[in-house]
Design a protein around this motif. Structure first.
Motif, PDB file in Angstrom:
ATOM      1  N   LYS A 184      10.627 -16.714  10.694  1.00  0.00           N
ATOM      2  CA  LYS A 184      11.719 -16.909   9.727  1.00  0.00           C
ATOM      3  C   LYS A 184      11.572 -15.991   8.524  1.00  0.00           C
ATOM      4  O   LYS A 184      12.575 -15.530   7.962  1.00  0.00           O
ATOM      5  CB  LYS A 184      11.751 -18.370   9.275  1.00  0.00           C
ATOM      6  CG  LYS A 184      12.226 -19.346  10.336  1.00  0.00           C
ATOM      7  CD  LYS A 184      12.212 -20.771   9.810  1.00  0.00           C
ATOM      8  CE  LYS A 184      12.735 -21.759  10.860  1.00  0.00           C
ATOM      9  NZ  LYS A 184      12.695 -23.160  10.364  1.00  0.00           N
ATOM     10  N   SER A 185      10.330 -15.699   8.139  1.00  0.00           N
ATOM     11  CA  SER A 185      10.122 -14.869   6.952  1.00  0.00           C
ATOM     12  C   SER A 185      10.352 -13.394   7.218  1.00  0.00           C
ATOM     13  O   SER A 185      10.418 -12.593   6.275  1.00  0.00           O
ATOM     14  CB  SER A 185       8.695 -15.059   6.414  1.00  0.00           C
ATOM     15  OG  SER A 185       7.747 -14.520   7.317  1.00  0.00           O
ATOM     16  N   THR A 186      10.493 -13.008   8.512  1.00  0.00           N
ATOM     17  CA  THR A 186      10.728 -11.596   8.833  1.00  0.00           C
ATOM     18  C   THR A 186      12.118 -11.379   9.409  1.00  0.00           C
ATOM     19  O   THR A 186      12.378 -10.350  10.026  1.00  0.00           O
ATOM     20  CB  THR A 186       9.681 -11.071   9.836  1.00  0.00           C
ATOM     21  OG1 THR A 186       9.644 -11.930  10.989  1.00  0.00           O
ATOM     22  CG2 THR A 186       8.309 -11.015   9.213  1.00  0.00           C
ATOM     23  N   VAL A 187      13.002 -12.340   9.240  1.00  0.00           N
ATOM     24  CA  VAL A 187      14.383 -12.179   9.709  1.00  0.00           C
ATOM     25  C   VAL A 187      15.024 -11.020   8.959  1.00  0.00           C
ATOM     26  O   VAL A 187      14.973 -10.949   7.730  1.00  0.00           O
ATOM     27  CB  VAL A 187      15.202 -13.467   9.479  1.00  0.00           C
ATOM     28  CG1 VAL A 187      16.662 -13.226   9.811  1.00  0.00           C
ATOM     29  CG2 VAL A 187      14.651 -14.600  10.346  1.00  0.00           C
ATOM     30  N   GLN A 188      15.653 -10.115   9.710  1.00  0.00           N
ATOM     31  CA  GLN A 188      16.282  -8.940   9.093  1.00  0.00           C
ATOM     32  C   GLN A 188      17.760  -8.884   9.422  1.00  0.00           C
ATOM     33  O   GLN A 188      18.173  -9.346  10.449  1.00  0.00           O
ATOM     34  CB  GLN A 188      15.593  -7.665   9.577  1.00  0.00           C
ATOM     35  CG  GLN A 188      14.127  -7.585   9.131  1.00  0.00           C
ATOM     36  CD  GLN A 188      13.457  -6.321   9.654  1.00  0.00           C
ATOM     37  OE1 GLN A 188      14.018  -5.587  10.462  1.00  0.00           O
ATOM     38  NE2 GLN A 188      12.254  -6.083   9.200  1.00  0.00           N
ATOM     39  N   TYR A 234       0.814  -1.186   0.000  1.00  0.00           N
ATOM     40  CA  TYR A 234       0.000   0.000   0.000  1.00  0.00           C
ATOM     41  C   TYR A 234       0.851   1.239   0.000  1.00  0.00           C
ATOM     42  O   TYR A 234       1.772   1.393   0.793  1.00  0.00           O
ATOM     43  CB  TYR A 234      -0.945   0.022   1.213  1.00  0.00           C
ATOM     44  CG  TYR A 234      -2.029  -0.972   1.061  1.00  0.00           C
ATOM     45  CD1 TYR A 234      -3.167  -0.678   0.347  1.00  0.00           C
ATOM     46  CD2 TYR A 234      -1.874  -2.259   1.577  1.00  0.00           C
ATOM     47  CE1 TYR A 234      -4.156  -1.616   0.155  1.00  0.00           C
ATOM     48  CE2 TYR A 234      -2.851  -3.194   1.397  1.00  0.00           C
ATOM     49  CZ  TYR A 234      -4.001  -2.864   0.672  1.00  0.00           C
ATOM     50  OH  TYR A 234      -4.962  -3.815   0.490  1.00  0.00           O
ATOM     51  N   ASN A 235       0.536   2.137  -0.900  1.00  0.00           N
ATOM     52  CA  ASN A 235       1.148   3.450  -0.906  1.00  0.00           C
ATOM     53  C   ASN A 235       0.711   4.177   0.356  1.00  0.00           C
ATOM     54  O   ASN A 235      -0.443   4.078   0.762  1.00  0.00           O
ATOM     55  CB  ASN A 235       0.654   4.194  -2.158  1.00  0.00           C
ATOM     56  CG  ASN A 235       1.347   5.524  -2.333  1.00  0.00           C
ATOM     57  OD1 ASN A 235       1.227   6.392  -1.479  1.00  0.00           O
ATOM     58  ND2 ASN A 235       2.037   5.660  -3.456  1.00  0.00           N
ATOM     59  N   ASN A 236       1.595   4.901   1.006  1.00  0.00           N
ATOM     60  CA  ASN A 236       1.257   5.603   2.239  1.00  0.00           C
ATOM     61  C   ASN A 236       0.078   6.547   2.054  1.00  0.00           C
ATOM     62  O   ASN A 236      -0.635   6.844   2.987  1.00  0.00           O
ATOM     63  CB  ASN A 236       2.477   6.386   2.756  1.00  0.00           C
ATOM     64  CG  ASN A 236       3.540   5.467   3.306  1.00  0.00           C
ATOM     65  OD1 ASN A 236       3.227   4.375   3.763  1.00  0.00           O
ATOM     66  ND2 ASN A 236       4.790   5.899   3.270  1.00  0.00           N
ATOM     67  N   ASN A 239       1.707 -10.593   2.972  1.00  0.00           N
ATOM     68  CA  ASN A 239       1.600  -9.663   1.842  1.00  0.00           C
ATOM     69  C   ASN A 239       2.846  -8.805   1.662  1.00  0.00           C
ATOM     70  O   ASN A 239       2.887  -7.929   0.811  1.00  0.00           O
ATOM     71  CB  ASN A 239       0.379  -8.749   2.019  1.00  0.00           C
ATOM     72  CG  ASN A 239      -0.916  -9.467   1.711  1.00  0.00           C
ATOM     73  OD1 ASN A 239      -0.915 -10.563   1.185  1.00  0.00           O
ATOM     74  ND2 ASN A 239      -2.021  -8.846   2.052  1.00  0.00           N
ATOM     75  N   GLY A 240       3.867  -9.036   2.501  1.00  0.00           N
ATOM     76  CA  GLY A 240       5.102  -8.299   2.372  1.00  0.00           C
ATOM     77  C   GLY A 240       5.006  -6.852   2.809  1.00  0.00           C
ATOM     78  O   GLY A 240       5.788  -6.017   2.362  1.00  0.00           O
ATOM     79  N   GLN A 241       4.053  -6.541   3.687  1.00  0.00           N
ATOM     80  CA  GLN A 241       3.858  -5.162   4.119  1.00  0.00           C
ATOM     81  C   GLN A 241       4.663  -4.842   5.372  1.00  0.00           C
ATOM     82  O   GLN A 241       4.986  -5.733   6.171  1.00  0.00           O
ATOM     83  CB  GLN A 241       2.374  -4.903   4.424  1.00  0.00           C
ATOM     84  CG  GLN A 241       1.467  -4.957   3.217  1.00  0.00           C
ATOM     85  CD  GLN A 241       0.024  -4.833   3.621  1.00  0.00           C
ATOM     86  OE1 GLN A 241      -0.773  -5.742   3.411  1.00  0.00           O
ATOM     87  NE2 GLN A 241      -0.330  -3.702   4.211  1.00  0.00           N
ATOM     88  N   GLU A 242       4.927  -3.566   5.564  1.00  0.00           N
ATOM     89  CA  GLU A 242       5.542  -3.107   6.795  1.00  0.00           C
ATOM     90  C   GLU A 242       4.505  -3.152   7.908  1.00  0.00           C
ATOM     91  O   GLU A 242       3.333  -2.818   7.694  1.00  0.00           O
ATOM     92  CB  GLU A 242       6.056  -1.672   6.620  1.00  0.00           C
ATOM     93  CG  GLU A 242       6.779  -1.127   7.837  1.00  0.00           C
ATOM     94  CD  GLU A 242       7.323   0.266   7.618  1.00  0.00           C
ATOM     95  OE1 GLU A 242       7.723   0.908   8.597  1.00  0.00           O
ATOM     96  OE2 GLU A 242       7.333   0.720   6.447  1.00  0.00           O
TER      97      GLU A 242
END
Length: 592
Positions: free
Chosen positions: A588-592, A122-124, A168-171
């Motif tokens: 695991k999918s949000t490891v940074q 989503y665009n801010n 969904n790969g969102q922040e």
């Protein structure tokens, strides 16, 4: 004619024999498995969904066309050939809707235009989701604040909402992270009550796994599990948002499919009415016996989206219908399903809160179900549920629908205790300071504990509630301890040889009661290492630590993903339905 029948039968048998089972895994562009992907065999119109690990299984013949669709990703079509294993990778997609839509029911027609953003991100400028501001609880001195008081919270919306964002790969906005709702999303192996009270109490204390200077205390409740057949008759009013903002695949279509699951749970003694609202509110189904499922499902199937959102008017009408069909001693409840985007009439969080507080005096409870993304108003739905003696869930997939409205039907709809409050008194001879992890929006004043007029949380059949405290023992020097001047008028010298760490008190009312009941339990000190605690305690700690990582908590210096995964793996236990495995996958999918 006889030969024709034989020929048709032989063709049918050949087709049946040629059908085969196609299996595979659906993942995104990062090779992360996607749960809840819809797979449709367009040749037979049969379908299925991927499980927690992205796996699927479907019957198909050579030449059949399979479609793979998932919110936020491009739909992919694949023709079945000789392979029985078909792994699929979906690509992100942004889709903009700007079209005229029409809502038609038996009693109202509403026309409007929808303009919203659906898709992978989503665009801010277009993301209008709203969350209530949360300020992390700090350590409090036992000398100056020996009592910690809060309302229970059985809501689980935060976890499924966060799961949606991760998939969904969102922040993830920090205010969307409610650690108590993340922890309470999972079921735990707590023993049920064995006395006259509707819930059992469980406590554990050990050295903290993330800070060797502190201890971690768990306080948990396990509600009595009432078999579905023993739940009192239900008088339900579905309050469904059919406004233009609901015109998205993960909103009204998902809502309709979700409520079909609930309808299939209804018994003959239950009753359902359906109220819808957009630019206006109307009744599309008068109160109907639960056995008339075809009639109820037909009313749901006829719903379409369009128009603005008169949520306040809808609530007024729904409560009126619920009151007209009130069942004494029964389960009287309005079930609101919406993205929370009210924009006509009373619409602010405070105005809606006042409206619901007024309506709860009728004895009608409220369940608020959130749908969609981009303009989801979590803050409003949380406020409505808290004020309406009810609960709040976020439906991100049919998987979640089946859990909330299917397997956990009783807990979602049947309250066994209301206005449940917890008050903990810490022993200053043992504890210097404490902090409650989560529950920031559920804190109460000390005097609220004994005030039966003060609203608090509700506990449903079979529900569990878990709270964590981090404790700084006496004699420990910690950077989290903020110095205060000595008290002039209060004797702070401790003359207490008790080995009690704290005393925890609970107050609750029966669902139709007005006077609260009190339960008290003392907890002894222990030097137990965290390796020695129960499997459930380890998993609870993993979820809480993950929540602190997502919010960049100041009380965890090293947001160690490895420690989260280690605790989660050790706390995985007998994970029959795979929810704990799914949590590990999300971490695991949000490891940074």
């Amino acid at each position: 004619m006889k030969y024709n029948l034989l020929f048709i039968l032989s063709l049918f048998l050949c087709n049946s024999i040629s059908a085969q089972t196609i299996t595979g895994t659906v993942s995104n562009e990062n090779s992360t498995p996607l749960p809840g992907v819809n797979i449709l065999n367009k040749s037979t119109n049969s379908g299925t969904q991927t499980d927690f690990d992205g796996n699927y299984s479907i019957k198909a013949e050579k030449g059949d066309l399979l479609t793979f669709s998932y919110i936020g990703y491009k739909t992919k079509e694949i023709k079945v050939k000789d392979k029985k294993v078909i792994n699929v990778s979906l690509e992100p997609d942004n889709v903009s809707l700007d079209e005229e839509v029409v809502a038609v029911s038996e009693t109202i027609r509403i026309r409007g235009t929808s303009s919203l953003q659906t898709g992978y991100g989503y665009n801010n400028r277009t993301n209008k989701e709203a969350y209530k501001e949360r300020n992390e609880n700090i350590f409090k001195s036992v000398k100056t604040a020996p009592l910690s008081t809060f309302s229970i919270d059985v809501d689980r919306a935060s976890y499924s909402n966060i799961r949606r964002m991760i998939n969904n790969g969102q922040e993830i906005p920090k205010d969307a992270v409610k650690i108590e709702e993340m922890v309470n999303y999972f079921n735990y192996d707590y023993a049920g009550p064995k006395d006259e009270h509707p819930f059992a109490i469980h406590t554990e204390v050990a050295k903290s796994p993330w800070n060797h200077q502190t201890k971690l205390a768990k306080i948990a409740l396990q509600g009595k599990n009432i078999p579905t057949e023993d739940i009192p008759a239900s008088n339900l009013t579905f309050l469904l948002d059919v406004s233009g903002s609901m015109n998205s695949p993960n909103k009204l279509p998902l809502l309709k499919s979700s409520f079909k699951i609930l309808v299939n749970q209804l018994r003959e003694k239950d009753r359902v009415a359906i109220v819808v609202y957009a630019g206006a509110a109307g009744v599309v189904l008068e109160s109907t016996q639960g056995s008339e499922k075809i009639k109820i499902l037909e009313a749901i199937n006829n719903l379409n989206a369009g128009g603005s959102t008169a949520g306040g008017e809808g609530i007024e009408l729904a409560y009126k219908i619920a009151k007209e069909n009130f069942i004494e001693g029964g389960n009287n409840r309005v079930i609101l399903a919406t993205d929370g985007d009210f924009n006509i009439g009373a619409s602010s969080d405070s105005a809606m809160k006042e409206l619901i507080e007024e309506k709860r005096e009728s004895g009608v409870f409220l369940t608020a179900l959130g749908f969609g993304m981009g303009n989801y108003k979590d803050s409003k739905l949380e406020s409505l549920a808290q004020s309406g003696n009810g609960n709040h869930a976020y439906i991100d997939s049919m998987q979640e629908s089946r859990r909330v409205l299917g397997t956990e039907f009783g807990g979602t709809l049947h309250t066994i205790a209301k206005d449940v409050k917890i008050q903990v008194e810490f022993n200053p001879a043992k504890i210097q300071a404490y902090r409650l992890i989560g529950y920031e929006n559920r804190l109460l004043n000390a005097e609220d504990f004994n005030d039966d007029e003060k609203d608090a949380g509700e506990l449903g059949s079979g529900h569990t509630v878990t709270a964590l405290y981090e404790l700084i023992p006496v004699g420990v020097e910690s950077e989290y301890l903020k110095g205060i001047d000595s008290l002039k008028y209060t004797n702070t010298e401790i003359k207490n040889n008790s080995d009690e760490l704290f005393t925890v008190k609970f107050r609750y009312k029966d669902p139709e009661g007005a006077k609260s009941k009190l339960i008290t339990k003392t907890v002894q000190d222990t030097e137990k290492d965290f390796e020695e605690v129960s499997t459930d305690f380890k998993f609870v700690a993993a979820v809480a630590l993950y929540g602190m990582k997502l919010t960049d908590s100041e009380f965890v210096k090293n947001h160690n993903t490895e420690l989260i995964l280690e605790l989660a793996e050790k706390g995985r236990g007998n994970d029959k339905e795979g929810y704990r495995a799914e949590f590990i996958r999300l971490v695991k999918s949000t490891v940074q």
